[in-house]
Design an enzyme around this catalytic site. Structure first.
Site, PDB file in Angstrom:
ATOM      1  N   ILE A  82       0.825  -1.205   0.000  1.00  0.00           N
ATOM      2  CA  ILE A  82       0.000   0.000   0.000  1.00  0.00           C
ATOM      3  C   ILE A  82       0.858   1.253   0.000  1.00  0.00           C
ATOM      4  CG2 ILE A  82      -1.979   1.138   1.050  1.00  0.00           C
ATOM      5  CD1 ILE A  82      -2.368  -1.879   0.272  1.00  0.00           C
ATOM      6  N   LYS A  83       0.690   2.074  -1.033  1.00  0.00           N
ATOM      7  CA  LYS A  83       1.418   3.342  -1.093  1.00  0.00           C
ATOM      8  C   LYS A  83       0.688   4.385  -0.248  1.00  0.00           C
ATOM      9  CE  LYS A  83       3.497   4.787  -4.901  1.00  0.00           C
ATOM     10  NZ  LYS A  83       3.695   5.167  -6.336  1.00  0.00           N
ATOM     11  N   ILE A  84       1.434   4.969   0.663  1.00  0.00           N
ATOM     12  CA  ILE A  84       0.904   5.970   1.591  1.00  0.00           C
ATOM     13  C   ILE A  84       1.741   7.240   1.442  1.00  0.00           C
ATOM     14  CG2 ILE A  84       0.462   6.528   4.017  1.00  0.00           C
ATOM     15  CD1 ILE A  84      -1.183   4.167   3.334  1.00  0.00           C
TER      16      ILE A  84
END
Length: 214
Positions: A82-84
């Site tokens: 997951i890119k945050i």
């Protein structure tokens, strides 16, 4: 240094995967939007092509929303990362997701201290952006070197994904600077394959072979 392809275009991913050089894919909302398709549909297709980390990005800017989106994205496939975005709310979300065993990639990193904070929050990966730093007159490679040194000194296992890679020289410098991974647009991967002397050598071999068979 490992190589990921930075695209959401299925044909580009297939072609890059056929070369046998990539082991992961990164996407972002802009890349997904270019494809004009549903996010989950695109991601599912990518996971069927590449057996490695696939980064999909949240669009919420508050911790609660990020965590909710991240949990849904993580359900798509076991390889999802997951890119945050790098911000206070993002760090909170990363910490929660880390405790749940969900891998994260903190993106939009422009300083070594941001990378350190992301790593300590529990990020699996950090993505420093090279090209955008170069655009404002900074040296992106110095950032990679600083992050690599800090992580090595303190035994931090978070991996560095060099992003915003724009040319083969960037890739070379990333490898020398200690980046674990470079995520590269498909067109740059194709540029890396070519060299004028290689092309000239192939042409000469073919001419010599044709001459032998006359």
């Amino acid at each position: 240094m490992k190589i990921f392809v930075d695209t959401a275009n299925i044909e580009e991913i297939k072609k890059a995967n056929e070369l046998g050089v990539i082991c992961g894919v990164t996407t972002n909302p802009s890349l997904i939007a270019k494809e004009g398709r549903d996010f989950k549909e695109v991601i599912k297709e990518i996971t069927s092509i590449v057996d490695g980390p696939i980064s999909g990005e949240v669009i919420s800017m508050e911790c609660e929303g990020m965590v909710k989106e991240a949990r849904e994205i993580a359900k798509i496939h076991e390889n999802m990362v997951i890119k945050i975005p790098m911000c206070a709310e993002g760090l909170k979300a990363v910490n929660i997701l880390h405790k749940e065993g969900i891998k994260t990639n903190v993106t939009l990193i422009f300083s070594a201290v941001q990378a350190l904070l992301a790593a300590r929050a529990g990020a699996s990966y950090v993505s420093p952006f090279l090209g955008r730093l170069d655009d404002i007159g900074s040296t992106g490679m110095t950032l990679i070197e600083d992050i690599s040194e800090i992580f090595a000194v303190h035994g931090i296992e978070t991996e560095i994904i060099s992003a915003s890679v724009r040319n083969p020289i960037h890739v070379l410098e990333c490898a020398k600077a200690g980046s674990d991974i470079a995520t590269i647009p498909y067109n740059v991967i194709m540029q890396m394959i070519k060299h004028p002397l290689t092309d000239a050598g192939i042409e000469k071999f073919l001419k010599d072979y044709e001459g032998m068979n006359k």
